[in-house]
Design an enzyme around this catalytic site. Structure first.
Site, short mmCIF file in Angstrom:
data_model
loop_
_atom_site.label_atom_id
_atom_site.label_comp_id
_atom_site.label_asym_id
_atom_site.label_seq_id
_atom_site.Cartn_x
_atom_site.Cartn_y
_atom_site.Cartn_z
N LYS A 1 -3.12 6.06 -3.86
CA LYS A 1 -4.24 6.95 -3.52
C LYS A 1 -4.10 8.30 -4.23
O LYS A 1 -2.98 8.79 -4.40
CB LYS A 1 -4.30 7.18 -2.00
CG LYS A 1 -4.21 5.88 -1.22
CD LYS A 1 -4.34 6.05 0.27
CE LYS A 1 -4.01 4.75 0.97
NZ LYS A 1 -2.59 4.54 1.24
N ASP B 1 0.84 -1.20 0.00
CA ASP B 1 0.00 0.00 0.00
C ASP B 1 0.88 1.25 0.00
O ASP B 1 1.80 1.37 0.81
CB ASP B 1 -0.88 0.01 1.25
CG ASP B 1 -1.78 1.24 1.31
OD1 ASP B 1 -2.89 1.18 0.77
OD2 ASP B 1 -1.35 2.28 1.87
N TYR C 1 2.35 10.17 0.05
CA TYR C 1 3.48 9.70 0.86
C TYR C 1 4.82 10.06 0.20
O TYR C 1 5.87 9.91 0.83
CB TYR C 1 3.45 8.18 1.07
CG TYR C 1 2.22 7.60 1.72
CD1 TYR C 1 1.31 8.40 2.41
CD2 TYR C 1 1.96 6.24 1.65
CE1 TYR C 1 0.19 7.84 2.99
CE2 TYR C 1 0.84 5.67 2.24
CZ TYR C 1 -0.05 6.48 2.90
OH TYR C 1 -1.16 5.92 3.47
N HIS D 1 -7.91 9.60 -1.31
CA HIS D 1 -7.20 9.53 -0.02
C HIS D 1 -8.03 10.11 1.13
O HIS D 1 -8.08 9.55 2.23
CB HIS D 1 -5.85 10.25 -0.13
CG HIS D 1 -4.83 9.76 0.85
ND1 HIS D 1 -3.48 9.77 0.59
CD2 HIS D 1 -4.96 9.24 2.09
CE1 HIS D 1 -2.84 9.27 1.63
NE2 HIS D 1 -3.71 8.96 2.56
#
Ligand code: A2P
Length: 294
Positions: free
Chosen positions: A76, A46, A51, A107
């Site tokens: 996401k 994931d 990120y 997200h």
């Protein structure tokens, strides 16, 4: 019920129960973590555009040598990309160096500007409509779409108009944040729950909680295994323990069966020790309908 090793999405696709989480996994560490996990039994990774580690995650997948179709890969749509999902999807595919995603999530139901402010002129529901268009038009790029950080209130608005029921809702879930209402709602609608921060994130008090350590001692496992296994012992749940440490990555894949009494005891921790690792108010949209975030 014995702990699950996989769940079936509303698309018919199979999603492995335990995936490697990469929130807070830095470039420089995450490529190795992903490679190591995939070489040691994990088949589910994931990540998220937000990120800022998709390139390294993609490199880790390549370095593992596993064929792409053996890996369940989620990323996401970032909050500042809600006005142009198609462009953001292409950017994620390019960074991850993959022709397709197994799962693409919104997200947060929280459009934001590049400088971190809420983008109040844009409706997340319009973003979802574009995600649906992309999914319906490009099955070769998107195997499933879903959401993250959605409360019951937000689902009620979404499902009134949705042409595609989200396959997954990825939310913070652990004994100090059990979110019973949205869990029951999703299970009832056939939407799989994915638990992020299942250990309670960095320096979590849950790893020292006496109920958790007591159950861990009974089975001869680490507290982390109890916290991860909790989700594998529930219907329609998957779970994303994050680690960049080899021995923890190996350890966290071990799932144990818990008794209904133990699940009940773990559930009761929230009565005295409630916390969230990630409070939705950071988006500038308040508590996003979560009852504990008034
Ligand atoms: P690290 O990545 O340095 O190994 P969560 O999954 O709830 O987000 O928690 C992630 C945090 O828990 C990270 O700080 C991670 O550290 C740590 N962690 C991961 N696995 C274990 C484990 N088996 N025991 C203790 N801490 C762990």
């Amino acid at each position: 019920m014995p702990a699950t090793t996989s769940v079936t999405l509303n698309t018919g696709a199979v999603m492995p129960t335990v995936g490697l989480g990469t929130w807070k996994s830095k470039p420089g560490q995450v490529e190795h973590a992903v490679e190591f996990a995939l070489k040691n039994g994990y088949t589910h990774i994931d990540t998220a555009a937000g990120y800022q580690n998709e390139t390294e995650v993609g490199q880790g997948i390549k370095a593992s040598g596993l064929p792409r179709e053996k890996v369940f890969l989620t990323t996401k749509l970032d909050n500042p990309d809600q006005r142009h999902p198609a462009k953001a999807l292409e950017a994620s595919l390019k960074k991850l160096d993959t022709p397709y995603l197994d799962l693409w999530l919104m997200h947060w139901p929280a459009p934001m500007t590049r400088d971190g402010q809420p983008d109040k002129g844009h409706d997340w529901l319009d973003t979802w409509k574009v995600m649906e268009d992309l999914y319906l038009a490009h099955p070769e790029k998107l195997k499933a779409i879903g959401v993250s950080n959605f409360s019951v209130e937000y689902f009620e608005r979404l499902l009134k108009v949705a042409r595609v029921v989200p396959a997954v809702n990825q939310i913070e879930l652990h004994p100090s944040c059990p979110q019973d209402d949205v869990v029951a709602y999703c299970q009832n609608k056939g939407i799989v729950l994915t638990a992020y921060s299942p250990l309670g994130s960095d320096n979590s008090p849950l790893l020292k909680n006496e109920t958790v350590t007591k159950i861990a001692a009974k089975y001869g496992v680490q507290p982390a295994n109890v916290l991860i296994s909790l989700h594998a012992n529930k219907p329609m749940h998957t779970v994303l323990p994050k680690s960049v440490t080899n021995e923890r990555i190996l350890n966290n894949a071990k799932i144990i069966d818990l008794t209904p009494e133990e699940i009940g005891e773990l559930h009761d921790i929230d009565k005295t020790h409630h916390f969230r690792a990630c409070h939705p108010s950071w988006t500038g949209f308040g508590g996003l309908g979560f009852p504990d975030c008034k």
